[in-house]
Write a protein that holds these residues in place. Structure first.
Motif, PDB file in Angstrom:
ATOM      1  N   ILE A 116       0.812  -1.223   0.000  1.00 64.66           N
ATOM      2  CA  ILE A 116       0.000   0.000   0.000  1.00 64.66           C
ATOM      3  C   ILE A 116       0.848   1.278   0.000  1.00 64.66           C
ATOM      4  CG2 ILE A 116      -0.299   0.064   2.520  1.00 64.66           C
ATOM      5  CD1 ILE A 116      -2.917   1.017  -0.186  1.00 64.66           C
ATOM      6  N   GLU A 117       2.081   1.197   0.507  1.00 67.21           N
ATOM      7  CA  GLU A 117       2.938   2.383   0.507  1.00 67.21           C
ATOM      8  C   GLU A 117       4.119   2.251  -0.449  1.00 67.21           C
ATOM      9  OE1 GLU A 117       3.911   4.015   4.375  1.00 67.21           O
ATOM     10  OE2 GLU A 117       2.039   3.254   5.208  1.00 67.21           O
ATOM     11  N   HIS A 118       4.026   1.301  -1.378  1.00 66.53           N
ATOM     12  CA  HIS A 118       5.046   1.181  -2.417  1.00 66.53           C
ATOM     13  C   HIS A 118       4.931   2.371  -3.359  1.00 66.53           C
ATOM     14  CE1 HIS A 118       7.250  -0.297  -5.902  1.00 66.53           C
ATOM     15  NE2 HIS A 118       7.783  -1.243  -5.110  1.00 66.53           N
ATOM     16  N   GLU A 119       6.082   2.874  -3.810  1.00 67.53           N
ATOM     17  CA  GLU A 119       6.095   4.074  -4.660  1.00 67.53           C
ATOM     18  C   GLU A 119       5.187   3.941  -5.878  1.00 67.53           C
ATOM     19  OE1 GLU A 119       9.848   6.432  -5.314  1.00 67.53           O
ATOM     20  OE2 GLU A 119      10.708   4.660  -4.351  1.00 67.53           O
ATOM     21  N   ASN A 120       5.195   2.763  -6.519  1.00 68.99           N
ATOM     22  CA  ASN A 120       4.385   2.586  -7.726  1.00 68.99           C
ATOM     23  C   ASN A 120       2.907   2.806  -7.456  1.00 68.99           C
ATOM     24  OD1 ASN A 120       6.704   1.975  -9.121  1.00 68.99           O
ATOM     25  ND2 ASN A 120       6.379  -0.241  -9.123  1.00 68.99           N
ATOM     26  N   PHE A 121       2.453   2.407  -6.276  1.00 65.73           N
ATOM     27  CA  PHE A 121       1.048   2.599  -5.931  1.00 65.73           C
ATOM     28  C   PHE A 121       0.793   4.006  -5.396  1.00 65.73           C
ATOM     29  CE2 PHE A 121       1.334  -2.113  -5.721  1.00 65.73           C
ATOM     30  CZ  PHE A 121       0.373  -2.392  -6.688  1.00 65.73           C
ATOM     31  N   LEU A 122       1.720   4.558  -4.637  1.00 61.92           N
ATOM     32  CA  LEU A 122       1.555   5.926  -4.144  1.00 61.92           C
ATOM     33  C   LEU A 122       1.404   6.920  -5.294  1.00 61.92           C
ATOM     34  CD1 LEU A 122       4.142   6.066  -1.206  1.00 61.92           C
ATOM     35  CD2 LEU A 122       1.649   6.069  -1.004  1.00 61.92           C
ATOM     36  N   ASN A 123       2.031   6.607  -6.417  1.00 68.88           N
ATOM     37  CA  ASN A 123       1.951   7.495  -7.582  1.00 68.88           C
ATOM     38  C   ASN A 123       0.540   7.567  -8.170  1.00 68.88           C
ATOM     39  OD1 ASN A 123       4.665   8.213  -7.499  1.00 68.88           O
ATOM     40  ND2 ASN A 123       5.301   6.566  -8.871  1.00 68.88           N
ATOM     41  N   LEU A 124      -0.355   6.693  -7.728  1.00 66.56           N
ATOM     42  CA  LEU A 124      -1.733   6.707  -8.223  1.00 66.56           C
ATOM     43  C   LEU A 124      -2.603   7.732  -7.500  1.00 66.56           C
ATOM     44  CD1 LEU A 124      -2.320   2.839  -8.470  1.00 66.56           C
ATOM     45  CD2 LEU A 124      -1.707   4.415 -10.325  1.00 66.56           C
ATOM     46  N   ASP A 125      -2.135   8.229  -6.360  1.00 72.21           N
ATOM     47  CA  ASP A 125      -2.912   9.206  -5.598  1.00 72.21           C
ATOM     48  C   ASP A 125      -2.966  10.545  -6.328  1.00 72.21           C
ATOM     49  OD1 ASP A 125      -3.228   7.309  -3.617  1.00 72.21           O
ATOM     50  OD2 ASP A 125      -1.759   8.204  -2.254  1.00 72.21           O
ATOM     51  N   THR A 126      -4.056  11.261  -6.122  1.00 79.22           N
ATOM     52  CA  THR A 126      -4.215  12.587  -6.731  1.00 79.22           C
ATOM     53  C   THR A 126      -4.615  13.601  -5.663  1.00 79.22           C
ATOM     54  OG1 THR A 126      -6.520  12.066  -7.275  1.00 79.22           O
ATOM     55  CG2 THR A 126      -4.868  11.680  -8.991  1.00 79.22           C
ATOM     56  N   LEU A 127      -4.307  14.846  -5.908  1.00 80.60           N
ATOM     57  CA  LEU A 127      -4.631  15.906  -4.960  1.00 80.60           C
ATOM     58  C   LEU A 127      -6.134  16.176  -4.921  1.00 80.60           C
ATOM     59  CD1 LEU A 127      -1.867  18.602  -5.608  1.00 80.60           C
ATOM     60  CD2 LEU A 127      -2.184  17.277  -3.504  1.00 80.60           C
ATOM     61  N   LEU A 128      -6.660  16.276  -3.720  1.00 76.71           N
ATOM     62  CA  LEU A 128      -8.006  16.796  -3.508  1.00 76.71           C
ATOM     63  C   LEU A 128      -7.943  18.293  -3.238  1.00 76.71           C
ATOM     64  CD1 LEU A 128      -9.349  14.020  -1.097  1.00 76.71           C
ATOM     65  CD2 LEU A 128     -10.206  14.470  -3.405  1.00 76.71           C
ATOM     66  N   VAL A 129      -6.868  18.696  -2.582  1.00 75.46           N
ATOM     67  CA  VAL A 129      -6.703  20.099  -2.207  1.00 75.46           C
ATOM     68  C   VAL A 129      -6.125  20.890  -3.379  1.00 75.46           C
ATOM     69  CG1 VAL A 129      -4.345  19.854  -1.286  1.00 75.46           C
ATOM     70  CG2 VAL A 129      -5.862  21.628  -0.370  1.00 75.46           C
ATOM     71  N   ASP A 130      -6.563  22.121  -3.498  1.00 76.35           N
ATOM     72  CA  ASP A 130      -5.974  23.060  -4.455  1.00 76.35           C
ATOM     73  C   ASP A 130      -4.659  23.527  -3.836  1.00 76.35           C
ATOM     74  OD1 ASP A 130      -5.185  25.422  -5.776  1.00 76.35           O
ATOM     75  OD2 ASP A 130      -7.249  25.934  -6.290  1.00 76.35           O
ATOM     76  N   SER A 131      -3.529  23.165  -4.442  1.00 77.78           N
ATOM     77  CA  SER A 131      -2.232  23.461  -3.835  1.00 77.78           C
ATOM     78  C   SER A 131      -1.981  24.952  -3.686  1.00 77.78           C
ATOM     79  CB  SER A 131      -1.102  22.807  -4.640  1.00 77.78           C
ATOM     80  OG  SER A 131      -1.126  23.217  -5.990  1.00 77.78           O
TER      81      SER A 131
END
Length: 198
Positions: free
Chosen positions: A76-91
């Motif tokens: 669940i915290e492998h880089e390949n999977f972490l790269n699938l997350d997207t921002l909810l917040v407006d940076s």
């Protein structure tokens, strides 16, 4: 200057597709075929209000749940999977907030190095004054961390019961976002909350 403590997963970033992808990867590696799609996964978990383990139990009764949980945790915290997350917040909104408040991040993660890499890749790492990654133990882990560290915050923004408990236990005003898969009909989005705080 007042202070804000942010949760990360499903508060600032959307992790649902990562979770789904790790479930699929784990099930296939455990020798089962996986034919369920992402939209079905989301709808089932929203409607039934179940965990990922309960989702697997409901659809793959032959899978040993302990084996699934071990495989899930390992990836669940492998880089390949972490790269699938997207921002909810407006940076840009988060950056604006950081000029008016001291902001910190508190997240339940096992791998700090990969967590920091992810924040960098999303372009939000340097916005935070402090970043705390702690290991998941029980629903009081964040509450205990804040209390034992003697940290003081005016506001806490999160999505889960763990976050709510942590805020209440430490007399912090809590804002619950509506991006948790189990409570999307309630509350405001992260960006709506930040606009109110500006």
């Amino acid at each position: 200057m007042k202070t804000i403590l942010f949760d990360l997963d499903d508060t600032l970033i959307d992790t649902n597709y990562r979770q789904f992808s790790v479930i699929k990867h784990s099930i296939i590696n455990l020798g089962e075929s996986f034919n369920l799609d992402y939209s079905y996964y989301l709808e089932f978990r929203k409607r039934q209000k179940v965990s990922n383990s309960d989702f697997v139990i409901a659809h793959y009764p032959l899978i040993e749940i302990e084996e699934f949980q071990k495989a899930f945790s390992a990836n669940i915290e492998h880089e390949n999977f972490l790269n699938l997350d997207t921002l909810l917040v407006d940076s840009s909104l988060l950056l604006n907030i950081s000029t008016k408040y001291k902001i910190s991040l508190l997240s339940l993660r096992q791998n700090r190095e990969n967590g920091i890499k992810q924040l960098k890749s999303l372009g939000i790492k340097n916005i935070f004054e402090n970043i705390y990654f702690i290991k998941h133990q029980d629903k009081y882990v964040k509450a205990s961390f804040i209390e034992n560290s003697k940290l003081k915050f005016d506001y806490y923004i999160g999505d889960s019961e763990i976050d709510k408990i942590a805020a209440k236990s430490n007399n912090i005003l809590f804002f619950g976002v509506n991006s948790n898969i189990h409570n999307q009909e309630k509350g405001l989005s992260i960006n709506e909350i930040l606009v109110k705080l500006l």
